[in-house]
Design a protein around this motif. Structure first.
Motif, short mmCIF file in Angstrom:
data_model
loop_
_atom_site.label_atom_id
_atom_site.label_comp_id
_atom_site.label_asym_id
_atom_site.label_seq_id
_atom_site.Cartn_x
_atom_site.Cartn_y
_atom_site.Cartn_z
N GLY A 15 76.57 46.20 42.23
CA GLY A 15 76.31 46.17 43.66
C GLY A 15 77.09 47.14 44.50
O GLY A 15 76.94 47.18 45.71
N ASP A 25 73.85 55.97 42.08
CA ASP A 25 74.00 54.60 41.63
C ASP A 25 74.58 54.64 40.22
O ASP A 25 73.94 55.09 39.27
N ASN A 54 73.42 42.02 39.38
CA ASN A 54 73.65 41.96 40.82
C ASN A 54 73.60 43.40 41.35
O ASN A 54 74.46 44.21 41.02
N ALA A 55 72.56 43.73 42.12
CA ALA A 55 72.41 45.09 42.65
C ALA A 55 71.87 45.01 44.06
O ALA A 55 71.08 44.12 44.39
N ASN A 56 72.29 45.95 44.90
CA ASN A 56 71.87 45.95 46.31
C ASN A 56 70.99 47.14 46.66
O ASN A 56 70.61 47.32 47.80
N ARG A 57 70.69 47.96 45.69
CA ARG A 57 69.72 49.04 45.90
C ARG A 57 69.12 49.40 44.55
O ARG A 57 69.63 48.99 43.51
N GLN A 59 66.72 48.23 43.14
CA GLN A 59 66.47 47.00 42.36
C GLN A 59 65.31 47.18 41.37
O GLN A 59 65.36 46.64 40.28
N ASN A 71 70.36 40.08 44.74
CA ASN A 71 71.07 40.79 45.83
C ASN A 71 72.27 39.97 46.28
O ASN A 71 72.23 38.76 46.23
N ASP A 72 73.25 40.67 46.85
CA ASP A 72 74.36 39.95 47.48
C ASP A 72 73.84 39.00 48.55
O ASP A 72 73.02 39.38 49.38
N THR A 75 76.25 40.00 52.71
CA THR A 75 75.86 41.41 52.64
C THR A 75 76.90 42.34 53.25
O THR A 75 77.88 41.90 53.84
N GLY A 83 79.41 40.08 44.73
CA GLY A 83 78.55 39.94 43.55
C GLY A 83 78.89 38.69 42.77
O GLY A 83 78.01 38.00 42.23
N THR A 86 77.50 35.73 44.57
CA THR A 86 76.05 35.67 44.34
C THR A 86 75.75 35.10 42.96
O THR A 86 74.88 34.23 42.81
#
Length: 199
Positions: A15, A25, A54-57, A59, A71-72, A75, A83, A86
């Motif tokens: 994340g 990334d 757990n990733a925020n971009r 995906q 996602n977190d 945020t 993470g 989450t």
């Protein structure tokens, strides 16, 4: 008597912002044509009962692995603790093990060692004999409210949180190389060279 290892959920932490990778990334950087995070899946999958990323971009790219992406919940790229929060929130098991997405050689006995080494603690993390690696951690889901509170105060430091919950360091002797993370493109090149003839 050793307590039997229960079902454990694994969460791969992807994340972060990867500022040292030039904003790329980190988990998606290719090593020998395979994304970095896929090495972590290959190492961790057999050690856990469920697995999440757990990733925020990006995906959709992580999702291609067939592993569910979460996602977190808290945020704003607040680092690995978000993470972890989450992962504790999504887990169907009482115990969750965390590993970063940029450590392609993590040990095959990571989960069993953390489980055996945690003693009575509600959390344990890796120590390689020289330094702590708190992103490799085993945590009980009852820690989730404490972690949410810690993040709500604006605290981000993972090691301080581990100390505040009396997490148990578990020493993995002679395995420090297996915990080295690839932070820069140069690290990745070196790792690829070192693995020639090993993989």
């Amino acid at each position: 008597m050793m307590e039997m290892q229960p079902n454990i959920t694994g969460v791969i932490l992807a994340g972060g912002r990867s500022s040292r990778m030039g904003g790329n990334d980190k988990g998606l950087i290719l090593l020998h044509g395979k994304p970095l995070f896929q090495y972590v899946i290959d190492r961790l999958e057999s050690q856990v009962n469920d697995l999440f990323i757990n990733a925020n971009r990006n995906q959709d790219l992580y999702q291609e692995s067939g592993v569910p992406v979460i996602n977190d919940i808290i945020t704003g790229f607040v680092g690995p603790l978000a993470g972890m929060h989450t992962g504790l929130s999504y887990s169907a098991t009482e115990w969750v093990v965390f590993a970063p997405c940029d450590v392609p050689a993590l040990p095959d006995n990571l989960v069993s060692q953390l489980w055996q080494g945690k003693q009575q603690a509600l959390a344990a993390y890796v120590h390689d004999g020289e330094r702590a690696h708190p992103t490799f951690a085993l945590m009980h889901i009852s820690l989730k409210p404490l972690l949410a509170e810690y993040l709500a105060r604006g605290d981000r430091k993972l090691m301080i949180f581990m100390e505040s919950i009396n997490a148990q360091p578990v020493v993995f002797n002679g395995q420090s190389g297996q915990f080295s993370n690839l932070n820069t493109p140069a690290d990745c090149d070196l790792w690829e060279q070192s693995q020639r003839g090993v993989l």
